[in-house]
Scaffold this active site. Sequence first.
Site, mmCIF file in Angstrom:
data_model
loop_
_atom_site.group_PDB
_atom_site.id
_atom_site.type_symbol
_atom_site.label_atom_id
_atom_site.label_comp_id
_atom_site.label_asym_id
_atom_site.label_seq_id
_atom_site.Cartn_x
_atom_site.Cartn_y
_atom_site.Cartn_z
ATOM 1 N N ALA A 69 0.859 -1.183 0.000
ATOM 2 C CA ALA A 69 0.000 0.000 0.000
ATOM 3 C C ALA A 69 0.897 1.235 0.000
ATOM 4 C CB ALA A 69 -0.882 -0.019 1.233
ATOM 5 N N GLY A 113 0.680 -5.172 0.911
ATOM 6 C CA GLY A 113 -0.535 -5.285 0.098
ATOM 7 C C GLY A 113 -0.272 -5.955 -1.240
ATOM 8 N N GLU A 116 -0.414 -9.496 -0.572
ATOM 9 C CA GLU A 116 -1.821 -9.847 -0.295
ATOM 10 C C GLU A 116 -2.648 -9.914 -1.582
ATOM 11 O OE1 GLU A 116 -1.999 -6.680 2.620
ATOM 12 O OE2 GLU A 116 -2.540 -8.106 4.182
ATOM 13 N N GLU A 136 4.946 -5.094 7.077
ATOM 14 C CA GLU A 136 4.190 -4.092 7.829
ATOM 15 C C GLU A 136 4.735 -3.900 9.238
ATOM 16 O OE1 GLU A 136 2.877 -6.410 5.891
ATOM 17 O OE2 GLU A 136 1.189 -5.586 4.753
HETATM 18 N N1 DAK Z 1 4.637 3.221 -0.803
HETATM 19 C C1 DAK Z 1 5.046 4.367 -1.372
HETATM 20 N N2 DAK Z 1 6.182 4.502 -2.055
HETATM 21 C C2 DAK Z 1 6.968 3.418 -2.175
HETATM 22 C C3 DAK Z 1 6.608 2.164 -1.611
HETATM 23 C C4 DAK Z 1 5.366 2.088 -0.905
HETATM 24 N N3 DAK Z 1 4.915 0.946 -0.367
HETATM 25 N N4 DAK Z 1 7.591 1.279 -1.901
HETATM 26 C C5 DAK Z 1 8.512 1.944 -2.620
HETATM 27 N N5 DAK Z 1 8.140 3.226 -2.793
HETATM 28 C C6 DAK Z 1 8.854 4.279 -3.496
HETATM 29 C C7 DAK Z 1 10.050 4.764 -2.680
HETATM 30 O O1 DAK Z 1 9.636 5.713 -1.720
HETATM 31 C C8 DAK Z 1 10.914 5.381 -3.759
HETATM 32 O O2 DAK Z 1 10.396 6.638 -4.094
HETATM 33 P P1 DAK Z 1 11.373 7.912 -4.387
HETATM 34 O O3 DAK Z 1 12.217 8.029 -3.189
HETATM 35 O O4 DAK Z 1 12.163 7.479 -5.613
HETATM 36 O O5 DAK Z 1 10.437 9.043 -4.639
HETATM 37 C C9 DAK Z 1 10.685 4.453 -4.942
HETATM 38 O O6 DAK Z 1 9.447 3.770 -4.677
HETATM 39 C C10 DAK Z 1 11.765 3.408 -5.092
HETATM 40 O O7 DAK Z 1 11.946 2.771 -3.838
HETATM 41 P P2 DAK Z 1 13.391 2.591 -3.150
HETATM 42 O O8 DAK Z 1 14.300 3.731 -3.481
HETATM 43 O O9 DAK Z 1 13.154 2.279 -1.714
HETATM 44 O O10 DAK Z 1 13.916 1.286 -3.931
HETATM 45 P P3 DAK Z 1 14.792 0.079 -3.387
HETATM 46 O O11 DAK Z 1 15.054 -0.778 -4.567
HETATM 47 O O12 DAK Z 1 15.960 0.575 -2.587
HETATM 48 O O13 DAK Z 1 13.835 -0.712 -2.371
HETATM 49 C C11 DAK Z 1 11.761 -1.780 -1.665
HETATM 50 C C12 DAK Z 1 12.659 -1.343 -2.859
HETATM 51 C C13 DAK Z 1 10.433 -2.258 -2.265
HETATM 52 C C14 DAK Z 1 12.418 -2.930 -0.926
HETATM 53 C C15 DAK Z 1 11.562 -0.586 -0.698
HETATM 54 O O14 DAK Z 1 11.085 0.526 -1.457
HETATM 55 C C16 DAK Z 1 10.561 -0.867 0.372
HETATM 56 O O15 DAK Z 1 10.894 -1.484 1.402
HETATM 57 N N6 DAK Z 1 9.326 -0.360 0.204
HETATM 58 C C17 DAK Z 1 8.295 -0.425 1.231
HETATM 59 C C18 DAK Z 1 7.730 -1.825 1.320
HETATM 60 C C19 DAK Z 1 6.661 -1.911 2.390
HETATM 61 O O16 DAK Z 1 6.917 -1.606 3.592
HETATM 62 N N7 DAK Z 1 5.469 -2.334 2.015
HETATM 63 C C20 DAK Z 1 4.345 -2.512 2.931
HETATM 64 C C21 DAK Z 1 3.526 -1.253 2.987
HETATM 65 S S1 DAK Z 1 2.165 -1.377 4.137
HETATM 66 C C22 DAK Z 1 -5.476 -2.651 3.888
HETATM 67 C C23 DAK Z 1 -4.997 -3.227 2.746
HETATM 68 C C24 DAK Z 1 -3.638 -3.265 2.544
HETATM 69 C C25 DAK Z 1 -2.753 -2.733 3.449
HETATM 70 C C26 DAK Z 1 -3.228 -2.158 4.602
HETATM 71 C C27 DAK Z 1 -4.607 -2.105 4.824
HETATM 72 N N8 DAK Z 1 -6.883 -2.598 4.132
HETATM 73 C C28 DAK Z 1 -7.793 -3.232 3.152
HETATM 74 C C29 DAK Z 1 -7.423 -2.046 5.309
HETATM 75 C C30 DAK Z 1 -1.339 -2.832 3.135
HETATM 76 C C31 DAK Z 1 -0.350 -2.225 3.841
HETATM 77 C C32 DAK Z 1 0.999 -2.220 3.273
HETATM 78 O O17 DAK Z 1 1.248 -2.750 2.224
#
Ligand code: DAK
Length: 262
Positions: A69, A113, A116, A136
């Site tokens: 997400a 997400g 998921e 998360e």
């Molecule tokens: N959101 C927003 N931007 C993201 C992102 C994300 N999840 N993942 C990556 N980006 C963006 C980064 O901020 C970066 O943007 P700029 O800095 O270039 O502007 C760009 O994508 C490239 O990312 P990185 O520079 O970090 O690239 P790397 O290759 O170094 O790393 C990575 C890739 C995917 C490992 C890293 O970006 C990362 O760890 N990203 C976050 C992953 C994460 O924590 N995902 C879980 C998010 S929480 C629900 C349904 C669903 C959910 C909740 C509720 N309901 C139905 C109620 C879901 C929640 C989640 O998914």
Amino acid sequence: MDYECIMTEVRGESALKTGLITLNRPKQMNALNDRLMDELGAALLAFDADDGIGCIIVTGSEKAFAAGADIAAMATLGHMDAWKAGYISRNWETIRQVKKPVIAAVAGFALGGGCEVAMMCDIVLAADNAKFGQPEIKLGIVPGAGGTQRLPRAVGKAKAMDMLLTGRMMGAEEAERAGLVSRIVPLAGLLDEAFATAELINALGAPSIALTKELVNEAFESGLSSGVKAERRVFHSLFGTEDQREGMDAFLAKRKPAFKHR
Ligand code: DAK
């Protein structure tokens, strides 16, 4: 609906074709915002309602299926904002309404997400560079789209706890061993294999395909005895279809069946 965050396409030569949905927010690694989820839901429902479509493929880019997400969109939410707006719940449930098989073709990151969404699909083909995870916990939250429920059902409690409590990623091989993905495919051949799989399914009888999907989801979501009861009912009901007669007649006549999907 005009799409900004996804692309759609239809391919195939046979009577039933395949709908392709490509998640397309490359700068954000296909992070799933409200707009993208609205569009994904709309595209899935449109293909589901189209009698010319047999299977649907959902894919991302070579780098990311979806990195979760959109954290930027979530970061400032307060508890009451999230609760009152039913935060992103409405457009995440749409995926579950789809009756036709959905194949996830996953390359790169499928996190949070993104993992998921892949788990809500029916067949998961993983490119050899795919990485799955529910990170998360590292953001101080828990999964919100079924991660704590579907992951243990898919990979067992011990592996799910390992993934969910540490937030670590697993590669394609570990994911296949654990039962999270159907098969691993070389990255370069991922979409071709997804289309080939869809073609195999499209050649079969659509009613029994849709009902098989429903029954496997029943197994995933309910207890054994109610699942077996549901299976028995569906089994009996298929003897009212032309495809059952055709499938069995063709077998006995040693010829290829020509399913009419009714
Ligand atoms: N959101 C927003 N931007 C993201 C992102 C994300 N999840 N993942 C990556 N980006 C963006 C980064 O901020 C970066 O943007 P700029 O800095 O270039 O502007 C760009 O994508 C490239 O990312 P990185 O520079 O970090 O690239 P790397 O290759 O170094 O790393 C990575 C890739 C995917 C490992 C890293 O970006 C990362 O760890 N990203 C976050 C992953 C994460 O924590 N995902 C879980 C998010 S929480 C629900 C349904 C669903 C959910 C909740 C509720 N309901 C139905 C109620 C879901 C929640 C989640 O998914």
